[in-house]
Design a protein around this motif. Structure first.
Motif, mmCIF file in Angstrom:
data_model
loop_
_atom_site.group_PDB
_atom_site.id
_atom_site.type_symbol
_atom_site.label_atom_id
_atom_site.label_comp_id
_atom_site.label_asym_id
_atom_site.label_seq_id
_atom_site.Cartn_x
_atom_site.Cartn_y
_atom_site.Cartn_z
ATOM 1 N N ASP A 94 0.832 -1.212 0.000
ATOM 2 C CA ASP A 94 0.000 0.000 0.000
ATOM 3 C C ASP A 94 0.859 1.251 0.000
ATOM 4 N N HIS A 95 2.166 1.080 0.264
ATOM 5 C CA HIS A 95 3.084 2.224 0.350
ATOM 6 C C HIS A 95 3.795 2.391 -0.985
ATOM 7 N N LYS A 96 3.235 3.225 -1.827
ATOM 8 C CA LYS A 96 3.754 3.390 -3.191
ATOM 9 C C LYS A 96 4.777 4.533 -3.235
ATOM 10 N N LEU A 97 5.946 4.237 -2.669
ATOM 11 C CA LEU A 97 7.018 5.220 -2.640
ATOM 12 C C LEU A 97 7.930 5.020 -3.843
ATOM 13 N N GLY A 98 8.381 6.122 -4.407
ATOM 14 C CA GLY A 98 9.256 6.064 -5.567
ATOM 15 C C GLY A 98 9.316 7.418 -6.232
ATOM 16 N N THR A 99 9.747 7.437 -7.486
ATOM 17 C CA THR A 99 9.903 8.691 -8.214
ATOM 18 C C THR A 99 8.990 8.676 -9.432
ATOM 19 N N MET A 100 8.119 9.660 -9.522
ATOM 20 C CA MET A 100 7.199 9.740 -10.652
ATOM 21 C C MET A 100 7.979 9.791 -11.959
ATOM 22 N N GLY A 101 7.461 9.067 -12.934
ATOM 23 C CA GLY A 101 8.134 8.996 -14.226
ATOM 24 C C GLY A 101 8.973 7.748 -14.372
ATOM 25 N N TYR A 102 9.331 7.148 -13.238
ATOM 26 C CA TYR A 102 10.144 5.928 -13.268
ATOM 27 C C TYR A 102 9.400 4.729 -12.685
ATOM 28 N N MET A 103 8.241 4.965 -12.079
ATOM 29 C CA MET A 103 7.487 3.877 -11.457
ATOM 30 C C MET A 103 6.627 3.150 -12.487
ATOM 31 N N ALA A 104 6.661 1.821 -12.451
ATOM 32 C CA ALA A 104 5.886 1.004 -13.386
ATOM 33 C C ALA A 104 4.388 1.209 -13.146
ATOM 34 N N PRO A 105 3.568 1.184 -14.196
ATOM 35 C CA PRO A 105 2.120 1.413 -14.041
ATOM 36 C C PRO A 105 1.460 0.438 -13.076
ATOM 37 N N GLU A 106 1.852 -0.854 -13.117
ATOM 38 C CA GLU A 106 1.215 -1.831 -12.234
ATOM 39 C C GLU A 106 1.545 -1.573 -10.771
ATOM 40 N N PHE A 107 2.729 -0.994 -10.518
ATOM 41 C CA PHE A 107 3.078 -0.629 -9.148
ATOM 42 C C PHE A 107 2.322 0.625 -8.728
ATOM 43 N N LEU A 108 2.301 1.611 -9.612
ATOM 44 C CA LEU A 108 1.645 2.878 -9.308
ATOM 45 C C LEU A 108 0.146 2.696 -9.123
ATOM 46 N N ASN A 109 -0.459 1.845 -9.916
ATOM 47 C CA ASN A 109 -1.912 1.676 -9.859
ATOM 48 C C ASN A 109 -2.364 0.660 -8.807
ATOM 49 N N ASN A 110 -1.615 -0.435 -8.700
ATOM 50 C CA ASN A 110 -2.077 -1.541 -7.856
ATOM 51 C C ASN A 110 -1.128 -1.907 -6.723
ATOM 52 N N GLY A 111 0.039 -1.261 -6.654
ATOM 53 C CA GLY A 111 1.014 -1.605 -5.621
ATOM 54 C C GLY A 111 1.697 -2.930 -5.859
ATOM 55 N N GLU A 112 1.664 -3.426 -7.115
ATOM 56 C CA GLU A 112 2.245 -4.728 -7.445
ATOM 57 C C GLU A 112 3.748 -4.600 -7.671
ATOM 58 N N ILE A 113 4.533 -5.442 -6.986
ATOM 59 C CA ILE A 113 5.988 -5.420 -7.073
ATOM 60 C C ILE A 113 6.482 -6.733 -7.660
ATOM 61 N N THR A 114 7.166 -6.653 -8.800
ATOM 62 C CA THR A 114 7.825 -7.815 -9.397
ATOM 63 C C THR A 114 9.177 -7.337 -9.940
ATOM 64 N N TYR A 115 9.947 -8.269 -10.487
ATOM 65 C CA TYR A 115 11.216 -7.865 -11.106
ATOM 66 C C TYR A 115 10.963 -6.926 -12.286
ATOM 67 N N LYS A 116 9.793 -7.034 -12.902
ATOM 68 C CA LYS A 116 9.445 -6.152 -14.013
ATOM 69 C C LYS A 116 9.338 -4.694 -13.568
ATOM 70 N N THR A 117 9.115 -4.491 -12.274
ATOM 71 C CA THR A 117 9.056 -3.128 -11.745
ATOM 72 C C THR A 117 10.358 -2.398 -12.039
ATOM 73 N N ASP A 118 11.477 -3.086 -11.817
ATOM 74 C CA ASP A 118 12.787 -2.507 -12.126
ATOM 75 C C ASP A 118 13.011 -2.387 -13.630
ATOM 76 N N ILE A 119 12.519 -3.358 -14.394
ATOM 77 C CA ILE A 119 12.746 -3.350 -15.840
ATOM 78 C C ILE A 119 12.071 -2.136 -16.475
ATOM 79 N N TYR A 120 10.889 -1.780 -15.986
ATOM 80 C CA TYR A 120 10.227 -0.576 -16.499
ATOM 81 C C TYR A 120 11.100 0.651 -16.233
ATOM 82 N N SER A 121 11.579 0.788 -14.981
ATOM 83 C CA SER A 121 12.434 1.920 -14.629
ATOM 84 C C SER A 121 13.706 1.911 -15.454
#
Length: 268
Positions: free
Chosen positions: A207-234
């Motif tokens: 529920d804690h969506k901390l990060g930097t706008m513009g670099y956060m993956a949509p699935e993390f920003l919208n749903n709080g979902e964290i996977t290795y793809k989160t880094d790949i988007y950034s």
């Protein structure tokens, strides 16, 4: 151990990459930063300020002092220390030591002076003389030759791959968190938001969506979902920024045009 013995241990950690991070006293860190003077400050972010520490031998370290914010301090400090303790790769920042102390000091309160706990949480790293990647991405030329840009991209990708092999998701890949050594080799830094997945995990929800706008993956920003793809988007955003000098590129074609122009300039 005395402060002198701790200093010797820190000196050894700076010279020997095989040495484990050292538990350091706050008094020692004050002395090598001139009491955290403004002249020694080399950077500042959302969670802390970074200072240059000069050792008696002439060695230099970088020291991140976390801000005194109780709602995030312990969680981010523990996360960063845990992630950094086992991270050793040519494309990640080298972790030298840490400080975790609580002192009682007199402070004014309601017209009186009362004792209050002041917590000190600091992380020490090898100093990177070329600063952060963001300093070189000011425009399309981005002050970097194409070969240098390629080497930086390659190094960041290798660093991210290594972290993922260690089951660490960085969670805040951006130019400010990529440091450069004397040879412009990139080192991934700032693990304050990182997550280490357990052996059976492949994803997590927060529920804690901390990060930097513009670099956060949509699935993390919208749903709080964290996977290795989160880094790949950034990483993808970061690569485009290295190629273009800015995040907001209109198309990959623009990158190709810039590269062709660069090659033509070399032939003149």
């Amino acid at each position: 151990m005395t402060d002198g013995e701790k200093l010797a241990a820190l000196e050894k950690a700076l010279l020997d990459e095989s040495v484990d991070p050292v538990d350091l006293p706050f008094s020692l860190l004050m002395s090598i930063t001139e009491n955290f003077s403004d002249a020694r400050e080399i950077g500042r972010g959302g969670f802390g300020a970074v200072y240059k520490g000069v050792l008696p031998s002439g060695g230099i370290i970088a020291m991140k002092q976390l801000f005194e914010r109780y709602e995030i301090l312990d969680k981010n400090f523990e996360s960063e220390v845990t992630c950094l303790a086992g991270v050793k790769h040519k494309n990640t920042v080298r972790f030298l030591g840490y400080c975790s102390e609580t002192q009682q000091v007199l402070i004014p309160y309601n017209g009186k002076r009362v004792l209050a706990d002041v917590r000190h949480r600091l992380l020490c790293f090898e100093y990177m003389p070329k600063g952060c990647l963001a300093d070189y991405l000011s425009d399309a030329s981005c002050r970097l030759q194409w070969t240098t840009r390629y080497q930086i991209i390659k190094g960041i990708c290798e660093g991210v791959h290594y972290l993922h092999q260690q089951r660490i998701i960085h969670m805040d890949l951006k130019p400010q968190n990529v440091l450069l050594d004397d040879s412009m080799v990139p080192r991934i830094a700032d693990f304050g938001l990182s997550r280490r997945l357990s052996g059976s995990q492949s994803w997590a929800i927060t529920d804690h969506k901390l990060g930097t706008m513009g670099y956060m993956a949509p699935e993390f920003l919208n749903n709080g979902e964290i996977t290795y793809k989160t880094d790949i988007y950034s990483l993808g955003v970061l690569i485009m920024e290295i190629l273009m000098g800015h995040k907001e590129s209109s198309s990959v074609k623009e990158v190709i045009i810039l590269y062709v122009r660069f090659q033509q300039t070399k032939k003149l």
